[in-house]
Design a protein around this motif. Structure first.
Motif, PDB file in Angstrom:
ATOM      1  N   PRO A 191       0.834  -1.215   0.000  1.00  0.00           N
ATOM      2  CA  PRO A 191       0.000   0.000   0.000  1.00  0.00           C
ATOM      3  C   PRO A 191       0.861   1.254   0.000  1.00  0.00           C
ATOM      4  O   PRO A 191       1.934   1.285   0.608  1.00  0.00           O
ATOM      5  CB  PRO A 191      -0.823  -0.131   1.285  1.00  0.00           C
ATOM      6  N   ALA A 192       0.379   2.279  -0.693  1.00  0.00           N
ATOM      7  CA  ALA A 192       1.144   3.513  -0.835  1.00  0.00           C
ATOM      8  C   ALA A 192       1.064   4.355   0.434  1.00  0.00           C
ATOM      9  O   ALA A 192       0.000   4.465   1.049  1.00  0.00           O
ATOM     10  CB  ALA A 192       0.603   4.317  -2.025  1.00  0.00           C
ATOM     11  N   PRO A 193       2.173   4.966   0.865  1.00  0.00           N
ATOM     12  CA  PRO A 193       2.139   5.876   2.021  1.00  0.00           C
ATOM     13  C   PRO A 193       1.144   7.005   1.780  1.00  0.00           C
ATOM     14  O   PRO A 193       1.116   7.604   0.702  1.00  0.00           O
ATOM     15  CB  PRO A 193       3.578   6.393   2.117  1.00  0.00           C
ATOM     16  N   THR A 194       0.336   7.302   2.797  1.00  0.00           N
ATOM     17  CA  THR A 194      -0.782   8.240   2.640  1.00  0.00           C
ATOM     18  C   THR A 194      -0.842   9.186   3.827  1.00  0.00           C
ATOM     19  O   THR A 194      -0.621   8.776   4.977  1.00  0.00           O
ATOM     20  CB  THR A 194      -2.109   7.466   2.529  1.00  0.00           C
ATOM     21  N   LEU A 195      -1.139  10.461   3.548  1.00  0.00           N
ATOM     22  CA  LEU A 195      -1.407  11.440   4.590  1.00  0.00           C
ATOM     23  C   LEU A 195      -2.913  11.576   4.771  1.00  0.00           C
ATOM     24  O   LEU A 195      -3.654  11.634   3.782  1.00  0.00           O
ATOM     25  CB  LEU A 195      -0.818  12.805   4.237  1.00  0.00           C
ATOM     26  N   GLY A 250      -5.017   0.062  -0.975  1.00  0.00           N
ATOM     27  CA  GLY A 250      -3.716   0.535  -1.449  1.00  0.00           C
ATOM     28  C   GLY A 250      -3.218   1.782  -0.762  1.00  0.00           C
ATOM     29  O   GLY A 250      -2.400   2.509  -1.334  1.00  0.00           O
ATOM     30  N   MET A 251      -3.672   2.055   0.471  1.00  0.00           N
ATOM     31  CA  MET A 251      -3.242   3.246   1.199  1.00  0.00           C
ATOM     32  C   MET A 251      -2.790   2.855   2.598  1.00  0.00           C
ATOM     33  O   MET A 251      -3.499   2.135   3.293  1.00  0.00           O
ATOM     34  CB  MET A 251      -4.371   4.281   1.291  1.00  0.00           C
ATOM     35  N   ARG A 252      -1.640   3.370   3.016  1.00  0.00           N
ATOM     36  CA  ARG A 252      -1.106   3.113   4.351  1.00  0.00           C
ATOM     37  C   ARG A 252      -0.845   4.447   5.041  1.00  0.00           C
ATOM     38  O   ARG A 252       0.055   5.187   4.643  1.00  0.00           O
ATOM     39  CB  ARG A 252       0.191   2.316   4.250  1.00  0.00           C
ATOM     40  N   PRO A 253      -1.638   4.813   6.068  1.00  0.00           N
ATOM     41  CA  PRO A 253      -1.452   6.114   6.727  1.00  0.00           C
ATOM     42  C   PRO A 253      -0.083   6.228   7.368  1.00  0.00           C
ATOM     43  O   PRO A 253       0.353   5.336   8.102  1.00  0.00           O
ATOM     44  CB  PRO A 253      -2.567   6.140   7.777  1.00  0.00           C
ATOM     45  N   VAL A 254       0.612   7.341   7.096  1.00  0.00           N
ATOM     46  CA  VAL A 254       1.934   7.574   7.685  1.00  0.00           C
ATOM     47  C   VAL A 254       1.986   8.908   8.434  1.00  0.00           C
ATOM     48  O   VAL A 254       3.028   9.236   9.020  1.00  0.00           O
ATOM     49  CB  VAL A 254       3.029   7.554   6.596  1.00  0.00           C
ATOM     50  N   GLY A 255       0.908   9.689   8.423  1.00  0.00           N
ATOM     51  CA  GLY A 255       0.908  10.962   9.122  1.00  0.00           C
ATOM     52  C   GLY A 255      -0.467  11.596   9.056  1.00  0.00           C
ATOM     53  O   GLY A 255      -1.291  11.256   8.204  1.00  0.00           O
ATOM     54  N   VAL A 256      -0.714  12.507   9.991  1.00  0.00           N
ATOM     55  CA  VAL A 256      -1.987  13.225  10.075  1.00  0.00           C
ATOM     56  C   VAL A 256      -1.694  14.713  10.026  1.00  0.00           C
ATOM     57  O   VAL A 256      -0.766  15.203  10.678  1.00  0.00           O
ATOM     58  CB  VAL A 256      -2.748  12.867  11.366  1.00  0.00           C
ATOM     59  N   LEU A 257      -2.490  15.420   9.249  1.00  0.00           N
ATOM     60  CA  LEU A 257      -2.291  16.848   9.060  1.00  0.00           C
ATOM     61  C   LEU A 257      -3.641  17.526   9.084  1.00  0.00           C
ATOM     62  O   LEU A 257      -4.647  16.967   8.639  1.00  0.00           O
ATOM     63  CB  LEU A 257      -1.584  17.109   7.712  1.00  0.00           C
ATOM     64  N   HIS A 258      -3.688  18.745   9.616  1.00  0.00           N
ATOM     65  CA  HIS A 258      -4.914  19.535   9.565  1.00  0.00           C
ATOM     66  C   HIS A 258      -4.551  20.938   9.112  1.00  0.00           C
ATOM     67  O   HIS A 258      -3.554  21.496   9.584  1.00  0.00           O
ATOM     68  CB  HIS A 258      -5.601  19.582  10.923  1.00  0.00           C
ATOM     69  N   PRO A 259      -5.344  21.554   8.195  1.00  0.00           N
ATOM     70  CA  PRO A 259      -4.989  22.892   7.693  1.00  0.00           C
ATOM     71  C   PRO A 259      -4.847  23.935   8.788  1.00  0.00           C
ATOM     72  O   PRO A 259      -4.116  24.895   8.638  1.00  0.00           O
ATOM     73  CB  PRO A 259      -6.151  23.226   6.757  1.00  0.00           C
ATOM     74  N   ALA A 260      -5.534  23.759   9.933  1.00  0.00           N
ATOM     75  CA  ALA A 260      -5.481  24.751  10.999  1.00  0.00           C
ATOM     76  C   ALA A 260      -4.676  24.272  12.205  1.00  0.00           C
ATOM     77  O   ALA A 260      -4.793  24.817  13.293  1.00  0.00           O
ATOM     78  CB  ALA A 260      -6.893  25.115  11.450  1.00  0.00           C
ATOM     79  N   ALA A 261      -3.856  23.236  12.018  1.00  0.00           N
ATOM     80  CA  ALA A 261      -3.127  22.656  13.155  1.00  0.00           C
ATOM     81  C   ALA A 261      -2.022  23.592  13.614  1.00  0.00           C
ATOM     82  O   ALA A 261      -1.384  24.279  12.832  1.00  0.00           O
ATOM     83  CB  ALA A 261      -2.539  21.312  12.763  1.00  0.00           C
ATOM     84  N   LEU A 269       6.530  18.724   3.552  1.00  0.00           N
ATOM     85  CA  LEU A 269       7.523  18.438   2.516  1.00  0.00           C
ATOM     86  C   LEU A 269       8.448  17.306   2.940  1.00  0.00           C
ATOM     87  O   LEU A 269       8.819  16.452   2.127  1.00  0.00           O
ATOM     88  CB  LEU A 269       8.336  19.698   2.213  1.00  0.00           C
ATOM     89  N   ARG A 270       8.809  17.302   4.233  1.00  0.00           N
ATOM     90  CA  ARG A 270       9.714  16.255   4.723  1.00  0.00           C
ATOM     91  C   ARG A 270       9.040  14.888   4.676  1.00  0.00           C
ATOM     92  O   ARG A 270       9.647  13.886   4.292  1.00  0.00           O
ATOM     93  CB  ARG A 270      10.161  16.587   6.155  1.00  0.00           C
ATOM     94  N   ALA A 271       7.750  14.848   5.047  1.00  0.00           N
ATOM     95  CA  ALA A 271       7.025  13.581   5.013  1.00  0.00           C
ATOM     96  C   ALA A 271       6.871  13.074   3.583  1.00  0.00           C
ATOM     97  O   ALA A 271       7.027  11.881   3.306  1.00  0.00           O
ATOM     98  CB  ALA A 271       5.654  13.739   5.664  1.00  0.00           C
ATOM     99  N   VAL A 272       6.573  13.977   2.662  1.00  0.00           N
ATOM    100  CA  VAL A 272       6.423  13.578   1.260  1.00  0.00           C
ATOM    101  C   VAL A 272       7.727  13.023   0.713  1.00  0.00           C
ATOM    102  O   VAL A 272       7.747  12.012  -0.007  1.00  0.00           O
ATOM    103  CB  VAL A 272       5.928  14.770   0.414  1.00  0.00           C
ATOM    104  N   ALA A 273       8.848  13.674   1.083  1.00  0.00           N
ATOM    105  CA  ALA A 273      10.142  13.248   0.559  1.00  0.00           C
ATOM    106  C   ALA A 273      10.641  11.972   1.234  1.00  0.00           C
ATOM    107  O   ALA A 273      11.097  11.035   0.559  1.00  0.00           O
ATOM    108  CB  ALA A 273      11.165  14.373   0.734  1.00  0.00           C
ATOM    109  N   GLN A 274      10.563  11.908   2.567  1.00  0.00           N
ATOM    110  CA  GLN A 274      11.146  10.780   3.290  1.00  0.00           C
ATOM    111  C   GLN A 274      10.271   9.538   3.226  1.00  0.00           C
ATOM    112  O   GLN A 274      10.783   8.425   3.118  1.00  0.00           O
ATOM    113  CB  GLN A 274      11.389  11.179   4.743  1.00  0.00           C
ATOM    114  N   ASP A 275       8.954   9.712   3.316  1.00  0.00           N
ATOM    115  CA  ASP A 275       8.048   8.561   3.311  1.00  0.00           C
ATOM    116  C   ASP A 275       7.503   8.235   1.930  1.00  0.00           C
ATOM    117  O   ASP A 275       6.723   7.302   1.791  1.00  0.00           O
ATOM    118  CB  ASP A 275       6.878   8.812   4.265  1.00  0.00           C
TER     119      ASP A 275
END
Length: 526
Positions: A190-194, A216-227, A252-258
């Motif tokens: 499964p692809a790494p997914t936010l 086909g999705m594997r959660p690797v992080g959680v993000l919120h626009p107002a976090a 950007l770091r999560a997209v690049a590293q994961d």
């Protein structure tokens, strides 16, 4: 086409500043204050940054989409070739002659129908209605061409129906094999997914994706626009907490590293400008963006729409029962950008050739009236916030570079010569921007590019202003042909510019150019 006047936020209109002895006197735009009374940050991207140098954005990755396209296209080609070469088809040799144009047409129809953009759970039966329609239409055209070219080998109705049915069955079987392989690969890798959002829906989605890898999705992080909060925070997601991403750099770091490939929005957020910037950041990094449980398309952030089509409507377009839409940016896509660029080059080069005597005359007039320094160069903000140097004929003397970058010009400056006033009134001072168009800094039609000093302020004062930079700046635009020049509302200009981008078409560019040319015969100046 010249538009540089300040709008007062209270009235939405430009205000005349008191006279001052500077190159371009003006009143600066007000700076919005935070609740603590400190000036608001001037960064165009609303997500906070962390300390230190930001990570380099990773390369835009699209191999998954390309592999799916290549595999499905190969399946369609094999099915078509096997149909024409099947035993008992007496016109097989002639059919192969007309097969290439027919196959190209079928590929175009399938691409327009979304049959080369499969989701993780897309199956051959989901595509069958659209595929049957396309194949039937192509075989009718091929039979007509065969009868007109080789009458002796014209296909009868029964033969035509048999060929269409055989082709449909082979295409469906070949596509079923491709989709089966894709689903097996997605299940095992499964692809790494936010996951964007931190409410109950986000928690249930994370659990569902972990329990059902077939999506086909594997959660690797959680993000919120107002976090808000530290970048090393963790989001409680059961036995395996996920990183909580709160800044642009952490995304950007999560997209690049994961190697993040998908991002699922469970909550579009209430800050439209911030959410839209996050959408553009993720799509710019090659991520496929999905929006969950969307009740209406107008709930999307500015400048995006749900991607619909024959493959998006079936029940397979869901994540464990959550209705799911793929989201794509509005405006011209790859083919549209190529057509727009071709129009820019052709028109700009031809215009420069025909206007060469006029350019020389304007340059000589400026040199005679105002002395050395015919061209005025100024930094402007172009597509995706990239700066470039805009060229104009100088209309004011003297021209202080620093002041002109931070102060608004006024229409009737006392130090403007008669030549400068004529150039502004007729918009001839904009002619050197044709060279900016040839270089690729600008387009003929688009939002008028602004100076960095004011882009930062307007982006803070008007939430939709920054979205204008999705497209290259233009010599003219939809706002300008509707009279939004000079002493007019910046909020209105931004609304017109975003509407132009969202509804872009090549014909709209042509219409705006024609209306701009017509307006040159009734100059109003700026």
């Amino acid at each position: 086409m010249t538009t540089e006047h300040l709008d007062a936020p209270e009235s939405g209109r430009a205000t005349e500043p008191p006279p001052a002895q500077s190159a371009e006197p003006a009143t600066e735009a007000p700076v919005r204050q935070t609740p603590a009374g400190e000036p608001a940050p001037t960064a165009l991207f609303p997500l906070p940054r962390t300390g230190g140098d930001p990570p380099e954005p990773g390369p835009v990755r699209r191999p998954r989409g390309r592999r799916a396209f290549a595999a499905l296209l190969a399946a369609d080609c094999l099915a078509a070739g096997a149909t024409c070469a099947a035993p008992g088809v007496t016109a097989g040799g002639h059919l192969l002659t007309v097969l290439v144009p027919g196959l190209l047409t079928l590929t175009v129809l399938n691409a327009r129908g979304g049959l080369y953009r499969p989701t993780a759970l897309t199956g051959a039966l989901d595509e069958l209605p659209a595929l049957l329609g396309h194949i039937a239409a192509i075989w009718c055209v091929l039979a007509t061409a065969l009868a007109a070219t080789w009458p002796a080998h014209a296909l009868g109705w029964s033969t035509l129906a048999g060929l269409a049915a055989t082709h449909s069955a082979l295409a469906c079987a070949a596509r079923a094999a491709v989709h089966g392989v894709r689903r097996a690969a997605a299940r095992h890798r499964p692809a790494p997914t936010l996951v964007v959002g931190r409410g109950p829906v986000a928690r249930r989605l994370v659990d569902a994706l972990r329990e059902h890898p077939e999506y086909g999705m594997r959660p690797v992080g959680v993000l919120h626009p107002a976090a808000d909060g530290p970048d090393d925070a963790r989001w409680d997601a059961g036995e395996d907490p996920l990183p909580l991403l709160v800044s642009r750099d952490s995304v950007l770091r999560a997209v690049a590293q994961d190697s993040v490939r998908d991002a699922v929005f469970t909550d579009p957020g209430t800050d439209e400008a911030r959410t839209a910037e996050l959408f553009r950041l993720l799509t710019g990094q090659g991520c496929t963006v999905w929006l969950l449980d969307l009740p209406a398309s107008d709930a999307l952030p500015l400048g995006h729409r749900p991607l619909t089509g024959p493959v998006r409507a079936p029940a397979a377009a869901h994540l464990w029962g959550f209705r799911c839409h793929r989201v794509v940016p509005l405006g011209p896509h790859a083919s549209g950008r190529l057509r727009k660029r071709a129009l820019d080059l052709v028109v700009a080069v031809v215009a420069l050739l025909f206007a060469a005597p006029l350019l020389v005359a304007c340059a000589l007039a400026v040199r005679w009236a105002d002395g050395p320094g015919v061209l005025f160069r100024q930094e402007r903000v172009g597509q995706d916030g990239r700066p470039f140097v805009l060229l104009k004929f100088r209309t004011l003397r003297p021209a202080d570079t620093h002041e002109s970058a931070t102060l608004w010009s006024i229409a009737n400056d006392e130090r403007m010569s008669g030549v400068g006033r004529t150039l502004r009134r007729t918009s001839l001072d904009e002619l050197p921007q044709l060279w900016n168009v040839v270089r690729g800094d600008m387009s003929l039609v688009g939002p008028r590019p602004e100076r960095p000093h004011f882009v930062q302020r307007f982006s803070l004062s008007y939430p939709r202003y920054a979205a204008r930079h999705r497209m290259p700046g233009g010599v003219t635009g939809l706002a300008q042909v509707h009279g939004l020049r000079g002493d007019t509302s910046i909020e209105d200009r931004a609304r017109f510019d975003n509407h132009y981008i969202d509804t872009w078409s090549l014909w709209q560019d042509v219409r705006i150019l024609l209306r701009t040319a017509a307006s040159l015969f009734r100059p109003a100046g700026s």
